[in-house]
Design an enzyme around this catalytic site. Structure first.
Site, PDB file in Angstrom:
ATOM      1  N   GLY A  52      15.033  16.152 -25.442  1.00 56.64           N
ATOM      2  CA  GLY A  52      14.576  17.277 -26.248  1.00 56.64           C
ATOM      3  C   GLY A  52      15.687  18.123 -26.831  1.00 56.64           C
ATOM      4  O   GLY A  52      15.441  18.979 -27.663  1.00 56.64           O
ATOM      5  N   ASP A  79      18.542  16.016 -35.999  1.00 54.39           N
ATOM      6  CA  ASP A  79      19.377  16.118 -34.793  1.00 54.39           C
ATOM      7  C   ASP A  79      20.858  16.064 -35.144  1.00 54.39           C
ATOM      8  O   ASP A  79      21.662  16.878 -34.686  1.00 54.39           O
ATOM      9  CB  ASP A  79      19.064  14.961 -33.826  1.00 54.39           C
ATOM     10  CG  ASP A  79      17.602  14.922 -33.436  1.00 54.39           C
ATOM     11  OD1 ASP A  79      16.922  15.948 -33.616  1.00 54.39           O
ATOM     12  OD2 ASP A  79      17.140  13.872 -32.968  1.00 54.39           O
ATOM     13  N   SER A 125      18.485  16.533 -27.906  1.00 59.49           N
ATOM     14  CA  SER A 125      19.207  15.558 -28.681  1.00 59.49           C
ATOM     15  C   SER A 125      20.574  15.206 -28.125  1.00 59.49           C
ATOM     16  O   SER A 125      21.575  15.166 -28.838  1.00 59.49           O
ATOM     17  CB  SER A 125      19.341  16.050 -30.111  1.00 59.49           C
ATOM     18  OG  SER A 125      19.077  14.966 -30.902  1.00 59.49           O
ATOM     19  N   SER A 126      20.587  14.931 -26.846  1.00 59.43           N
ATOM     20  CA  SER A 126      21.848  14.488 -26.246  1.00 59.43           C
ATOM     21  C   SER A 126      22.259  13.148 -26.852  1.00 59.43           C
ATOM     22  O   SER A 126      23.448  12.847 -26.938  1.00 59.43           O
ATOM     23  CB  SER A 126      21.712  14.375 -24.734  1.00 59.43           C
ATOM     24  OG  SER A 126      20.596  13.596 -24.425  1.00 59.43           O
ATOM     25  N   SER A 127      21.293  12.351 -27.327  1.00 58.61           N
ATOM     26  CA  SER A 127      21.675  11.049 -27.893  1.00 58.61           C
ATOM     27  C   SER A 127      22.485  11.243 -29.178  1.00 58.61           C
ATOM     28  O   SER A 127      23.491  10.568 -29.387  1.00 58.61           O
ATOM     29  CB  SER A 127      20.447  10.177 -28.140  1.00 58.61           C
ATOM     30  OG  SER A 127      19.528  10.837 -28.967  1.00 58.61           O
ATOM     31  N   ALA A 150      24.232  13.916 -29.825  1.00 53.45           N
ATOM     32  CA  ALA A 150      25.493  14.545 -29.406  1.00 53.45           C
ATOM     33  C   ALA A 150      26.470  13.492 -28.879  1.00 53.45           C
ATOM     34  O   ALA A 150      27.663  13.494 -29.227  1.00 53.45           O
ATOM     35  CB  ALA A 150      25.215  15.599 -28.337  1.00 53.45           C
TER      36      ALA A 150
HETATM   37  C1  GLA Z   1      13.221  14.355 -32.552  1.00 55.62           C
HETATM   38  C2  GLA Z   1      13.761  13.494 -33.686  1.00 55.62           C
HETATM   39  C3  GLA Z   1      14.085  14.350 -34.919  1.00 55.62           C
HETATM   40  C4  GLA Z   1      12.903  15.232 -35.312  1.00 55.62           C
HETATM   41  C5  GLA Z   1      12.361  15.961 -34.098  1.00 55.62           C
HETATM   42  C6  GLA Z   1      11.091  16.714 -34.383  1.00 55.62           C
HETATM   43  O1  GLA Z   1      14.185  15.226 -32.080  1.00 55.62           O
HETATM   44  O2  GLA Z   1      14.909  12.799 -33.248  1.00 55.62           O
HETATM   45  O3  GLA Z   1      14.501  13.514 -35.980  1.00 55.62           O
HETATM   46  O4  GLA Z   1      11.910  14.487 -35.947  1.00 55.62           O
HETATM   47  O5  GLA Z   1      12.095  15.088 -33.012  1.00 55.62           O
HETATM   48  O6  GLA Z   1      11.322  17.716 -35.303  1.00 55.62           O
END
Ligand code: GLA
Length: 394
Positions: free
Chosen positions: A120, A168, A122-124, A126
């Site tokens: 949630g 992200d 976005s460590s991937s 990062a």
């Molecule tokens: C994830 C996805 C993003 C975006 C969000 C929702 O983080 O990787 O591209 O779609 O969900 O906003």
């Protein structure tokens, strides 16, 4: 950082030691619109994935993660295949992504570590960005920030297979301290919106649910397809030229066409489109509220975005919905929503830092009681807004 450096020297040796800080990101407004070419907002947090590395002229990449037991080890000319679920996929993909345009000869030995739980934030993205920056650095490659966004995004979409948008990577790379990054995902144009000088002090609370499943195994890709079908149907009913389904995006439909034809869409497609168009309005209003320092208005828009994600976009899971509902009704929280896609990971809240302890106490009183299976892994963090991914001296 010093502990990563000590570990690097102990495990791999090396004198020319360098480092990248690659922050986790949150998306305060603009949920699930990036893959439809919409406008998103993002900020980078003061919590990051850190990579400490030293170049290897022999072309080998060796990485030890502080968070996973196994070591990643390969030659840049012989990249192992993608293995679903393996953390090593991101470095494999990063090398492949750059190899499309550059000659990669030098590898590196590295130690990598993240501070907040996975899911949630976005460590991937990062992690991938940190790898890309290290490969560029040791190979003397210079890339523009926006190109880096695309090299990082390619790994997630073309290598891992997620149909996600560019939010992200954009938030992770383009963000600046105390500014709101706003990006038009159909043109790559972005701006960094200053907060007003008299903006009250604020922080973000990040509440981790304890659920860390990878996004690729959720309904995420199905929702993307539903948005495309909604766009395709709106083209058809409004007698616009119907695009190939692969190219169909809600951004190519005007809000007027949606308003005039929404009743003709079958239920789930109408809901996805409703989320898209209302979320775009919230982004617009949110940019205005941010630049006026109106955290109450900004928070209210976050709450509405959360509501729309749950009832129109129909993402989320019971655990994240508990956190969202609890934060929303907690004193000192201006507004709350899922941090990313909403299927796992974290919820965020924009907060007045004076209330940190009572916010934590409220979450502790509700979440572990309602979802006891996660009581040992659930967590509450408070973060500030920081600069995007960067090289640092070590
Ligand atoms: C994830 C996805 C993003 C975006 C969000 C929702 O983080 O990787 O591209 O779609 O969900 O906003």
């Amino acid at each position: 950082m010093q502990d990563l450096k000590d570990r690097l020297i102990e495990k791999y040796g090396g004198e020319d030691i360098r480092a990248v800080v690659s922050p986790l990101r949150i998306c305060p407004l603009g949920a699930h619109v990036d893959h439809q070419g919409g406008i998103v907002t993002g900020v980078a947090l003061d919590s990051s994935v850190n990579l400490v590395y030293t170049p290897n002229e022999d072309g080998y990449i060796r990485i030890q993660s502080m968070d996973f037991p196994d070591e990643e080890y390969f030659h840049v000319d012989n990249i192992p295949d993608m293995v679903p679920g393996a953390w090593g996929n991101y470095i494999r993909g990063a090398v492949l992504s750059l190899k499309r345009d550059f000659v990669i000869k030098t590898g590196f030995s590295a130690i990598i570590s993240g501070k907040l739980p996975i899911g949630g934030l976005s460590s991937s993205a990062a992690v991938t960005t940190a790898y890309l920056m290290a490969i560029c650095d040791v190979n003397g490659i210079e890339v523009e920030k926006m190109d880096l966004v695309h090299y990082s995004h390619w790994v997630e979409t073309d290598y891992i297979g997620l149909k996600n948008g560019i939010l992200d990577q954009a938030a992770n790379i383009l963000s600046e301290k105390d500014k709101l990054m706003v990006m038009d995902c159909s043109t790559d144009e972005y701006k960094l919106v200053d907060k007003a000088e008299d903006t009250p002090e604020f922080e973000f609370v990040v509440v981790y649910s304890g659920i860390s499943t990878a996004l690729i195994g959720t309904d995420y890709n199905n929702r993307v397809d539903e948005c495309k079908v909604a766009s395709w149907l709106l083209h058809e009913v409004s007698e616009n030229k119907v695009p190939n389904l692969k190219e169909a995006k809600l951004r190519n439909i005007s809000p007027e066409v949606f308003l005039n034809h929404q009743e003709e869409l079958p239920g789930r497609f109408r809901k996805r489109a409703t989320h898209f168009f209302t979320e775009q309005e919230r982004v617009k209003k949110g940019i205005d509220a941010w630049s006026r320092g109106d955290l109450v208005a900004f928070g209210q828009l976050m709450n509405e975005s959360g509501e729309s994600s749950v009832y129109q976009y129909e993402c989320g899971c019971p655990e994240l919905i508990t956190i969202y509902e609890t934060l929303k009704s907690t004193e000192g929280v201006y507004g709350a929503r899922f941090s990313g896609a909403g299927y796992r990971g974290c919820c965020i809240g924009l907060i007045d830092p004076k209330y940190k302890e009572s916010i934590r106490a409220k979450m502790d009183a509700v979440y572990p009681v309602k979802h006891p299976q996660y009581k040992d892994v659930y967590d509450v963090h408070f973060c500030k807004v920081e600069d995007g991914a960067r090289y640092v001296k070590i």
